[in-house]
Motif scaffolding. Sequence first.
Motif, PDB file in Angstrom:
ATOM      1  N   GLY A 111       0.797  -1.226   0.000  1.00 50.62           N
ATOM      2  CA  GLY A 111       0.000   0.000   0.000  1.00 50.62           C
ATOM      3  C   GLY A 111       0.820   1.260   0.000  1.00 50.62           C
ATOM      4  O   GLY A 111       0.325   2.335  -0.357  1.00 50.62           O
ATOM      5  N   PHE A 112       2.106   1.173   0.397  1.00 47.15           N
ATOM      6  CA  PHE A 112       2.960   2.365   0.441  1.00 47.15           C
ATOM      7  C   PHE A 112       3.378   2.817  -0.952  1.00 47.15           C
ATOM      8  O   PHE A 112       3.833   3.944  -1.130  1.00 47.15           O
ATOM      9  N   GLY A 113       3.293   1.931  -1.935  1.00 49.68           N
ATOM     10  CA  GLY A 113       3.606   2.332  -3.303  1.00 49.68           C
ATOM     11  C   GLY A 113       5.040   2.072  -3.689  1.00 49.68           C
ATOM     12  O   GLY A 113       5.747   1.239  -3.113  1.00 49.68           O
ATOM     13  N   ILE A 114       5.491   2.828  -4.652  1.00 50.39           N
ATOM     14  CA  ILE A 114       6.744   2.576  -5.345  1.00 50.39           C
ATOM     15  C   ILE A 114       7.965   2.664  -4.423  1.00 50.39           C
ATOM     16  O   ILE A 114       8.984   2.017  -4.647  1.00 50.39           O
ATOM     17  N   THR A 115       7.859   3.468  -3.370  1.00 46.45           N
ATOM     18  CA  THR A 115       8.991   3.628  -2.449  1.00 46.45           C
ATOM     19  C   THR A 115       8.956   2.614  -1.309  1.00 46.45           C
ATOM     20  O   THR A 115       9.876   2.590  -0.487  1.00 46.45           O
ATOM     21  N   ARG A 116       7.894   1.842  -1.217  1.00 47.03           N
ATOM     22  CA  ARG A 116       7.734   0.807  -0.192  1.00 47.03           C
ATOM     23  C   ARG A 116       7.957   1.392   1.207  1.00 47.03           C
ATOM     24  O   ARG A 116       7.371   2.418   1.527  1.00 47.03           O
ATOM     25  N   THR A 117       8.821   0.782   2.017  1.00 38.12           N
ATOM     26  CA  THR A 117       8.978   1.286   3.390  1.00 38.12           C
ATOM     27  C   THR A 117       9.906   2.496   3.465  1.00 38.12           C
ATOM     28  O   THR A 117      10.047   3.101   4.531  1.00 38.12           O
TER      29      THR A 117
END
Length: 1674
Positions: free
Chosen positions: A1543-1549
């Motif tokens: 859910g955080f998207g392209i940058t992940r954590t």
Amino acid sequence: MKEKDDASLELAKILDVSYNDLLEKGFHKILSYGVAGAIATPPRADAPRPPNVELRIRQRLGDEEYKRLLEKKFALIIASLFQVMQEDGVSDRFLSKDPSLAATAAHMRDIVEISHSTGKIPDPLRPYFKVKVVFNAMHHLCGRLHYDDTRLWTPAMFTFVIRRLLDTMDPALGSLSACAVVRKIRLLVCLANPKSIDGYALEMVIHGLKPYIVDTYCAEDAVGVVQHLLDQGKGYLSTQPAFVIGTFLSILASLRAFLSTATGQEDTQVQLSINIAQSFHIWLGDYLTGCHFPELNEMQNQLFQAIVESAMGFRLHGNASSGIRESDLLRHLLDDDGNRNKLLDDVSRGLAFSLVCSDFQKPVSFRDDIFGSDEESVARSRVLSYAASGDIHSEWTQEIELERITDLDTTQYDLDIIPKAGIFQRLMKLLLSDDRLVVGLAEATLETIFFDESRSPGVATFHYILDENIYKAMKWSILPMSLSVDENPRPIASVARPEVLPVNEWVKDLTKAISTNLQEDAVAKNLRPVLEKVGGLAKDLFPFVVHILLLHHIRGDDKLKMELSQLFRDCFRTCAEKTVPHSIILIKTILYLRTQETAQETTKLPRDHWLDVDYLEMARAACTCKMFKTSLLFAEIYHSESGNAEFPDSELLLEIFRNVDDLDSYYGVSQASSLETVLKRFEYEEDGWKSLSFRGANLESHLRLGSTSDGQDLFGVVDAFNTLGMNGLSHAFLQSGAAADASEDTLDNMFRSAWKLEQWDLPCPSSCTTRSAIIYRALQGINNNVDMRAMPSQLDSSFFDVMRQITAGKQTGHSLGASMRTLAMLTEMEEVLVSKETEELEQVWERLQNRNSWMHIGRYSDVEEIMEMRQTTFSSISKRDHLRRAVGVGIKTARFLEAKALVATCKMARSHKVLQHSLSAATQLSKAVESCKQVGLDINAVATLQAANVLWDHGQGIASIRMLQALGFDSALGQQSIVVGKAKLLAKLGNWVSEARLEKPDKIMSNYLVFAIDELKENHSGSEAGRVFHEFASFCDQQLQNPGNIEDYQRALKLLQNKEAEVRELEKLMKSATGGKLDQLTMYRHKAKTWLNLDDAEFNRHRMSREAFLERSISNYLRALATCDDYDHDAVRFCALWLEHSGDVKVNKAAQAPLGQVASRKFVPLMNQLSSRLLESPEDIFQSLLFPLILRICMDHPHHGHYQILALTRAKPKDSISRARQASAAKIATKLKADASSKSLFSHIIQATATYIKLATQRIEKKPNIKPVLKSVLSREIYSKFAVDIPSWKIPPPTMQIEVRADRDYSDLPVIAKFHPEITIASGISAPKIVTCLATDGRTFKMLFKGGNDDLRQDAIMEQVFEQVSNLLKKSRTTRQRNLSIRNYKVLPLATNAGIIEFVANTIPLYDFLMPAHTSYHPRDWKPTYCRKTIADVQTKSREVRIDAFQRVASHFKPVMRYFFMHKFNGPDDWFSSRLAYSRSTAAISILGHVLGLGDRHGHNILLDEKSGEVVHIDLGVAFEQGRVLPVPEVVPFRLTRDIIDGFGITRTEGVFRRSCEFTLTVLRNEAYNITTILDVLRYDPLYSWTISPLRMKKMQDQVEAAATGIVDEGIVGAGGAGAGKKDEESEADRALTVVAKKLSATLSVGAMVNELIQVAGDERNLAVLYSGWAAYA
């Protein structure tokens, strides 16, 4: 008509058409003229018979063709007859003679009585015929077709004929010609009544005649018709408020302009027209005052009347001055614009604002402005509000608005109903255009579409989309005039490339080309004429036409789709500055298509591929178009589909993240580590020192190597200087010619440093429009231009320059913020300069200071220039005689305000920890001491104080303390011009000395803090006194908590105890000893006694010191609370100390006097903890203080106290303590029932809660397929309480969040109006009941009534902790900037076994989204049940086996969380903000959950807000690491599964999540004292359970497993279990709080700790060993 057939044939030959075609084309005119001519000249015996045109045409064409053309062109013939009719006034003689026209005659008399002209109109050009002839001709033609001429006037016929008449009104023909047409329309209105006073026909005539109300020669007749129609059509118009208000405002604007220009003219006709206009103006006001619109709510009807009232009093010019009608109208319009359900539509709103803004005259100053106060500007003004709040209206940064076109359910209709609805909506707007040609074209287009659709198979879409009143006025069974023209399909590739044509021409050509390929679609194929003629329409309709094309070609031949896709791809690939407008249209089309359903879709994924486009190219194009959020969305879609771990274009992401409204995403982009990338990061962070170091190193290397710099390093150095506040260095650098490039950036930097340094000798032409140039020009003008009369126009010019930049195109958050900041600066400068005397200028100063609250929280880059502008403005006044004269102040006042501005700048910079800026301000302030002394001002003290503060911040502690010591004991301190409070100064000094460890605590207390309180004298109120008491209390508290002091106390106690034991042992030995042994023991005992006395004295010294600190801390915390509202959080710390030492008589005596002086509202947040300590023990001093305090809370704030007291009275006592608690609560209840001010409300709440408990505990059987209602499931008595009694008791909904009010007045709270009849039974063991009530303010409250064994008090207390921690996050600058907070909800225990929980609106459990989504989006993956079984089967196996099973599940269960945001939130703006809110809220709750040891975070206990994207955690009973002792221990700090990360998207954590975690943890660490204090209060709460029983543990995990199979206790369940036994509770509490304190300690850096937590939480080795029901694989 003249029988010249040869001439007719010759004409056909010239036109190159057949004679029959020529006859067909002119058929309607030939027949109308011929028939009318025949009737007008009847045969006479003495004259030759006139030619029979009708007969000759019939013979020529044949009977069949003649009849066909007569039917087809019948409406055109009727229209032609009216066009050639000679209107002879009111047609009174003719109408009165014909009985069949009696109704028409009556209507005519009504209109004539209102207003009409008796003037004779000259005969028109021939041919023309009298009214009687035209009527007879119509009767004759109706007879030919066997039509009933009494039913001739259908809405469509009336509309058609009126439109043809309106089309004949041309300004070139003059007013008399128009007057003749108005009279024809009047006759037609009478003739067609009642069809003419209903539906679109009515709207059309009113709209068409509006311009002629103010025509000198038409006014009398036009007013009569319009007034008649408004009056007679009132029934229909009452359903059309937007049309009525739009028409009213349009007419009003016309009347205003007419009366202003005509007044004073002596012409008789003009005077007559003026009288008519004035009479109509009065009538219109009375008419509208009596209007009521049933479909509007009461508030909207009131707003309508307010708009009417203020508009009727509107004079010539728009104005915003207070107390006049013009400004009232402006206020009402802005109020409506801010409402969700708007009264005005786009057209009427545009008319309204054009009326208000025409020749607008701004108020003389903000004092006269209706939005002059900051409260008003924040509420209504999107421009002025920035200065007062720092907020930018979200609409201004919105990249695209995807409006909801229709509420129709597409499952019941064809998919193309949506684009057709969009097309119809835009065509309907054209019907309200002021251009009658556009209106006529729109009507003709709709007529053609309606006709063609009616002939197509199936039901026409317009039937579903448009109101019948609209389409019946344009619907024909035989279309009189069609716009439909067959055209060969044009290849889409034939459209010119975007760079060749202007955007409007290009999109028009493209849309027309597409429509030629849709000949089978009745809507799309008929748009070409209107697209050609109406400018800008193609832009609006293009997405809909593309949508229709794709729907038509969704199966079979997709050649057109391929052509269109290629066009899109080419445009995106070659997107450049020139083709940005073209690309934006295509991007908006893609975004629109993403919201539209595809055929037979199971998910929304196919919507991304209506066209075959490259999302990476689209992302780049959107970035070029400055649509950065859209670009990121496209990049995310590309990345999602590619399946690659890394995104291929990091530069694109960096450019996006530099420009979106988020501070942290930038850090999520993976970049190669190098000096260059680190430098870019420093410049992004605006870290001036580091940027300067790197840029300086680059410059030096270029010089050493003899190479030429590209200029970036020079500009970078200047930017670094500016960032650091080294404006002098920046200015000198630029003036030296080192940066000789005259680029826009260089000029901006030059003007920025110049205005900050007050250098006004630079040329600044108006052609230079950078931000700093605009500011410089404004300041330069007021400094150099002695004639202040030009000042308003100079400032207006600057305002206009900025507004032009804002409105020139879409703004990013950064660029818009800079422009808004400029407006704020200009606004504040103007506010200062419009002052006329000292008092006014001082009021402005206070106004500016009141704005500082948001500035302390905002980013310093947003604040710095505003503070500098204030400083420069007041400095200019101080230095310029003409400015001082203009504002009416002397040099002393000017210097005084200049000094205050410097102090404010210094304080602001220090609060932001921007040391260079604070040093600059402090230095300048020190230099100003001498100049101020020259005019009789002494500012030495404040200058010294600010200098000391700056030195302290720079780490120069000793020097700053010495400066304050010298200042604190300066006898002249009281004579300072800028007051420096000695008491506050001493308190600060004591704090610093303590921190520097320069003196002992007792000396600090006596030398500084006690002295500070003495300095207050009797002034024990206000901020200064509060600060002193708070500092004193905090100092004493710190000494109590100081580990060294605690260790010394414990060591002294241990020594004393050991020595006492030694003495006792010696005395015991002495009893049995004799002789020398006894003497020896006696000597030892004597020495031991001596040491015992010394140890006892030392211990007593420590004990007395701690007692003194404790008593001083208690009393001063209370005094700080009583004195001001700045330190309300001290209530928590006071209660922690008080409850810990509740048995200490001295402590209670210290609290006795000041406790009663503290407002009860300050203890409301701690009502749970305070009330739990109640006992019936009158002789106990603690209880004698606690009882009246709780009673005060209940009396002052009933909605925050009554429920807790009632819950205690209903508890089931298990021991003497609980019985004493219940008895004490009962006493409070008795007093509340006896008190006149509280007994009514309290009695009603008692009865209501008793009813709620009965509902909560009642067992209701859940029957399949039957939705229960309250009436059927409750007894008659209980149902009557819900239906009748509770609404009549006027009590608020129990779960309503009610702010604590300082004035204690809750009389205006919304109360329960009614309960909805439906009731929902939730799944689960306790079967909670979900009931909804409606409040009197229109809001609905959904509540979950829960009964059973769970004690909701556990959740209630944890929610209290969440709320208080969330408040701490909101106070910190970094977390507030990111809106980091914890979502909480209300839990209301009513008894031990019952309570009410706020049903969190618009939420869905994480589990309920994820599991169906996995099945839908990845149907080939393993099913959730199989995944869970795979994990459960190995739950008792070795760790390696479990990890292997988890890995296999993970490889067959791909994440889907990204789709929640991509497909539930339409448009890039909502998608971006929702995902950002999700990432931030997940980070905040994760870190807080880790600190509090929050467990049991399975998918049912996390809710997703479907409106905002935030997460809400529920069921908070497993806390303080209790999850680690569950049967299957939880070994992760928080939930960070693959789906959560997805859910955080392209940058992940990385980026947002990690940095939000870091900022949250930083704040929690910084606030560790407050957090432990909040939790410390729980330690002394006897009703809070710190442990979970083994049975409860087993039940919890079993319930999670059951939840996965559909049997879940939906609630927001309390898991604590008060029945869990209280054994070892104190030790458990100590253990829990020790663990929390350890987590908040700084053993690891924040970054390292967050790294570790993320690794542990996401480590599959940990996730693999969690309980299967936890679903760690999702």
